[in-house]
Design a protein around this motif. Sequence first.
Motif, PDB file in Angstrom:
ATOM      1  N   PRO A  23     -29.577  62.428   9.873  1.00 28.15           N
ATOM      2  CA  PRO A  23     -29.764  61.798  11.171  1.00 28.15           C
ATOM      3  C   PRO A  23     -28.534  61.965  12.048  1.00 28.15           C
ATOM      4  O   PRO A  23     -27.423  62.113  11.558  1.00 28.15           O
ATOM      5  CB  PRO A  23     -29.981  60.329  10.808  1.00 28.15           C
ATOM      6  CG  PRO A  23     -29.262  60.165   9.517  1.00 28.15           C
ATOM      7  CD  PRO A  23     -29.430  61.466   8.791  1.00 28.15           C
ATOM      8  N   LYS A  24     -28.730  61.937  13.366  1.00 27.14           N
ATOM      9  CA  LYS A  24     -27.627  62.036  14.290  1.00 27.14           C
ATOM     10  C   LYS A  24     -26.809  60.755  14.271  1.00 27.14           C
ATOM     11  O   LYS A  24     -27.327  59.674  14.070  1.00 27.14           O
ATOM     12  CB  LYS A  24     -28.155  62.306  15.693  1.00 27.14           C
ATOM     13  CG  LYS A  24     -28.880  63.637  15.832  1.00 27.14           C
ATOM     14  CD  LYS A  24     -29.411  63.802  17.243  1.00 27.14           C
ATOM     15  CE  LYS A  24     -30.165  65.122  17.380  1.00 27.14           C
ATOM     16  NZ  LYS A  24     -30.721  65.275  18.735  1.00 27.14           N
ATOM     17  N   ALA A  25     -25.506  60.899  14.536  1.00 30.37           N
ATOM     18  CA  ALA A  25     -24.626  59.737  14.515  1.00 30.37           C
ATOM     19  C   ALA A  25     -25.076  58.668  15.500  1.00 30.37           C
ATOM     20  O   ALA A  25     -24.997  57.475  15.216  1.00 30.37           O
ATOM     21  CB  ALA A  25     -23.193  60.164  14.829  1.00 30.37           C
ATOM     22  N   THR A  26     -25.573  59.090  16.636  1.00 26.82           N
ATOM     23  CA  THR A  26     -25.990  58.121  17.648  1.00 26.82           C
ATOM     24  C   THR A  26     -27.201  57.317  17.200  1.00 26.82           C
ATOM     25  O   THR A  26     -27.476  56.250  17.722  1.00 26.82           O
ATOM     26  CB  THR A  26     -26.330  58.826  18.964  1.00 26.82           C
ATOM     27  OG1 THR A  26     -27.288  59.857  18.707  1.00 26.82           O
ATOM     28  CG2 THR A  26     -25.094  59.429  19.605  1.00 26.82           C
ATOM     29  N   GLU A  27     -27.929  57.828  16.226  1.00 26.94           N
ATOM     30  CA  GLU A  27     -29.116  57.137  15.741  1.00 26.94           C
ATOM     31  C   GLU A  27     -28.813  56.203  14.579  1.00 26.94           C
ATOM     32  O   GLU A  27     -29.592  55.297  14.295  1.00 26.94           O
ATOM     33  CB  GLU A  27     -30.162  58.159  15.282  1.00 26.94           C
ATOM     34  CG  GLU A  27     -30.678  59.049  16.396  1.00 26.94           C
ATOM     35  CD  GLU A  27     -31.583  60.142  15.873  1.00 26.94           C
ATOM     36  OE1 GLU A  27     -31.583  60.355  14.646  1.00 26.94           O
ATOM     37  OE2 GLU A  27     -32.265  60.771  16.675  1.00 26.94           O
ATOM     38  N   THR A  28     -27.715  56.442  13.911  1.00 26.72           N
ATOM     39  CA  THR A  28     -27.482  55.737  12.660  1.00 26.72           C
ATOM     40  C   THR A  28     -26.361  54.705  12.701  1.00 26.72           C
ATOM     41  O   THR A  28     -26.268  53.877  11.811  1.00 26.72           O
ATOM     42  CB  THR A  28     -27.164  56.741  11.537  1.00 26.72           C
ATOM     43  OG1 THR A  28     -26.037  57.518  11.946  1.00 26.72           O
ATOM     44  CG2 THR A  28     -28.340  57.657  11.281  1.00 26.72           C
ATOM     45  N   ARG A  29     -25.491  54.737  13.691  1.00 26.39           N
ATOM     46  CA  ARG A  29     -24.401  53.772  13.769  1.00 26.39           C
ATOM     47  C   ARG A  29     -24.811  52.581  14.607  1.00 26.39           C
ATOM     48  O   ARG A  29     -25.747  52.646  15.400  1.00 26.39           O
ATOM     49  CB  ARG A  29     -23.146  54.419  14.364  1.00 26.39           C
ATOM     50  CG  ARG A  29     -22.743  55.729  13.729  1.00 26.39           C
ATOM     51  CD  ARG A  29     -22.464  55.563  12.227  1.00 26.39           C
ATOM     52  NE  ARG A  29     -21.796  56.736  11.712  1.00 26.39           N
ATOM     53  CZ  ARG A  29     -22.396  57.866  11.386  1.00 26.39           C
ATOM     54  NH1 ARG A  29     -23.691  57.998  11.529  1.00 26.39           N
ATOM     55  NH2 ARG A  29     -21.710  58.882  10.912  1.00 26.39           N
ATOM     56  N   SER A  30     -24.091  51.493  14.472  1.00 24.14           N
ATOM     57  CA  SER A  30     -24.412  50.295  15.253  1.00 24.14           C
ATOM     58  C   SER A  30     -23.882  50.392  16.674  1.00 24.14           C
ATOM     59  O   SER A  30     -24.323  49.676  17.560  1.00 24.14           O
ATOM     60  CB  SER A  30     -23.802  49.062  14.586  1.00 24.14           C
ATOM     61  OG  SER A  30     -22.390  49.021  14.800  1.00 24.14           O
ATOM     62  N   GLY A  31     -22.884  51.267  16.896  1.00 32.78           N
ATOM     63  CA  GLY A  31     -22.262  51.379  18.205  1.00 32.78           C
ATOM     64  C   GLY A  31     -21.050  50.486  18.363  1.00 32.78           C
ATOM     65  O   GLY A  31     -20.450  50.433  19.436  1.00 32.78           O
ATOM     66  N   PHE A  32     -20.650  49.792  17.291  1.00 31.44           N
ATOM     67  CA  PHE A  32     -19.518  48.874  17.380  1.00 31.44           C
ATOM     68  C   PHE A  32     -18.192  49.611  17.511  1.00 31.44           C
ATOM     69  O   PHE A  32     -17.330  49.227  18.306  1.00 31.44           O
ATOM     70  CB  PHE A  32     -19.485  47.964  16.149  1.00 31.44           C
ATOM     71  CG  PHE A  32     -18.313  47.024  16.126  1.00 31.44           C
ATOM     72  CD1 PHE A  32     -18.298  45.888  16.922  1.00 31.44           C
ATOM     73  CD2 PHE A  32     -17.216  47.286  15.310  1.00 31.44           C
ATOM     74  CE1 PHE A  32     -17.205  45.017  16.917  1.00 31.44           C
ATOM     75  CE2 PHE A  32     -16.130  46.423  15.290  1.00 31.44           C
ATOM     76  CZ  PHE A  32     -16.124  45.293  16.096  1.00 31.44           C
ATOM     77  N   PRO A  67     -12.294  37.610  15.878  1.00 33.39           N
ATOM     78  CA  PRO A  67     -13.457  37.065  15.167  1.00 33.39           C
ATOM     79  C   PRO A  67     -14.508  38.128  14.870  1.00 33.39           C
ATOM     80  O   PRO A  67     -14.894  38.913  15.745  1.00 33.39           O
ATOM     81  CB  PRO A  67     -13.987  36.002  16.137  1.00 33.39           C
ATOM     82  CG  PRO A  67     -12.753  35.519  16.833  1.00 33.39           C
ATOM     83  CD  PRO A  67     -11.904  36.755  17.012  1.00 33.39           C
ATOM     84  N   VAL A  68     -14.919  38.170  13.613  1.00 34.92           N
ATOM     85  CA  VAL A  68     -15.892  39.165  13.163  1.00 34.92           C
ATOM     86  C   VAL A  68     -17.227  38.952  13.879  1.00 34.92           C
ATOM     87  O   VAL A  68     -17.718  37.829  13.988  1.00 34.92           O
ATOM     88  CB  VAL A  68     -16.092  39.064  11.633  1.00 34.92           C
ATOM     89  CG1 VAL A  68     -17.173  40.036  11.170  1.00 34.92           C
ATOM     90  CG2 VAL A  68     -14.776  39.347  10.918  1.00 34.92           C
ATOM     91  N   LYS A  69     -17.797  40.033  14.349  1.00 35.81           N
ATOM     92  CA  LYS A  69     -19.075  39.980  15.046  1.00 35.81           C
ATOM     93  C   LYS A  69     -20.219  40.380  14.121  1.00 35.81           C
ATOM     94  O   LYS A  69     -20.005  40.946  13.051  1.00 35.81           O
ATOM     95  CB  LYS A  69     -19.063  40.917  16.254  1.00 35.81           C
ATOM     96  CG  LYS A  69     -18.108  40.518  17.368  1.00 35.81           C
ATOM     97  CD  LYS A  69     -18.250  41.465  18.550  1.00 35.81           C
ATOM     98  CE  LYS A  69     -17.359  41.045  19.715  1.00 35.81           C
ATOM     99  NZ  LYS A  69     -17.510  41.963  20.883  1.00 35.81           N
ATOM    100  N   VAL A  70     -21.410  40.078  14.562  1.00 37.91           N
ATOM    101  CA  VAL A  70     -22.616  40.602  13.920  1.00 37.91           C
ATOM    102  C   VAL A  70     -23.253  41.562  14.909  1.00 37.91           C
ATOM    103  O   VAL A  70     -23.641  41.166  16.004  1.00 37.91           O
ATOM    104  CB  VAL A  70     -23.603  39.477  13.559  1.00 37.91           C
ATOM    105  CG1 VAL A  70     -24.914  40.073  13.043  1.00 37.91           C
ATOM    106  CG2 VAL A  70     -22.998  38.543  12.515  1.00 37.91           C
ATOM    107  N   GLN A  71     -23.279  42.828  14.548  1.00 33.53           N
ATOM    108  CA  GLN A  71     -23.884  43.850  15.404  1.00 33.53           C
ATOM    109  C   GLN A  71     -24.682  44.774  14.506  1.00 33.53           C
ATOM    110  O   GLN A  71     -24.197  45.797  14.043  1.00 33.53           O
ATOM    111  CB  GLN A  71     -22.814  44.617  16.194  1.00 33.53           C
ATOM    112  CG  GLN A  71     -23.396  45.589  17.213  1.00 33.53           C
ATOM    113  CD  GLN A  71     -22.354  46.067  18.208  1.00 33.53           C
ATOM    114  OE1 GLN A  71     -21.506  45.295  18.655  1.00 33.53           O
ATOM    115  NE2 GLN A  71     -22.407  47.344  18.558  1.00 33.53           N
ATOM    116  N   LEU A  72     -25.913  44.380  14.252  1.00 35.19           N
ATOM    117  CA  LEU A  72     -26.719  45.070  13.260  1.00 35.19           C
ATOM    118  C   LEU A  72     -27.267  46.398  13.786  1.00 35.19           C
ATOM    119  O   LEU A  72     -27.747  46.483  14.909  1.00 35.19           O
ATOM    120  CB  LEU A  72     -27.876  44.184  12.814  1.00 35.19           C
ATOM    121  CG  LEU A  72     -27.465  42.855  12.157  1.00 35.19           C
ATOM    122  CD1 LEU A  72     -28.699  42.033  11.820  1.00 35.19           C
ATOM    123  CD2 LEU A  72     -26.633  43.103  10.905  1.00 35.19           C
TER     124      LEU A  72
END
Length: 218
Positions: A23-32, A67-72
Motif C-alpha cells: 500500500p502507498k504510504a499516504t494510505e497506510t499512515r495516520s498522518g501524525f 501530551p500523547v494524542k489519539v490519532q487512529l
Amino acid sequence: MIFRNIFVPLLLLALLYGCASAPKATETRSGFLSDYSQLKADGDGNSASYYAEGYDPKNYGQITFVPVKVQLSQKLLAESKLDAGQQQRIADYLAGQLNQRLAGGLQGKGSGTLTVRAAISGVTSSSEDLSAWQYLPIALVATAAKEAAGSRDQAPMLFLESEAVDAASGKIVSARVRAMPLGLVEAKAWEKDPVEALKPLIAEWLDQLMTELEKKVK
C-alpha cells in the motif's frame, strides 16, 4: 490465570519496497508524523525509524513530552477485527496512562531541550490480522495465538508514532513508528471488556517503556 505475561513470538518478514502489492504510504499512515519518507525498517522487525546524524538523547539536559494524542489510522480502523469504538476506548485509556507517566519528562546529562510528541495510531486485537501490519513499512507475521477453551486468545498490538524535535534548532532529530505486542489475553475476558482485560498488561508495558526510556538518557 486469565492474564498471561507472555509476548507473542513473531516471525519477521521484510516487506519489499516498491512492490506493486504494497500500500502507498499516504494510505497506510495516520498522518501524525511530519514526514514518513525517511523511515527505515529497524533490525527488531517491528518498527521503522529515522535518526538525524549525531542524534543521541543523552546529549539533552531536559526531555519533555507533549501530551500523547489519539490519532487512529483510518486503514487500521477499517481493517482491524476490533471495531472502531473499542479501538477508541483502548487508545484513550492508553493515552491517559502514558500522559500520567510522561508528565514529568526525563533528565539527561547534556544541555538543551528535546521535545517529544507522540500519538497512538492504532490498536488491533489479533496478531493474525495481517492486513493491519501493512500499516508499517515492514510486515509482521505472528504465530497463531494459543487455543483457550475452544476459542483463540487475543494478542493485542499497539501502534505508536513519535517524533523528537530539538528545541534550539526546531529540527526533527528522530521519528519512529512502532508496533508493540502487549501480550496474551484470554478470549472470554477480552469479549467481556477489552479495556479491563488489558489494564494489567498495559501497566506492565508502561513499566517496561519507562525503564527503556530512562536507560536511553543515562
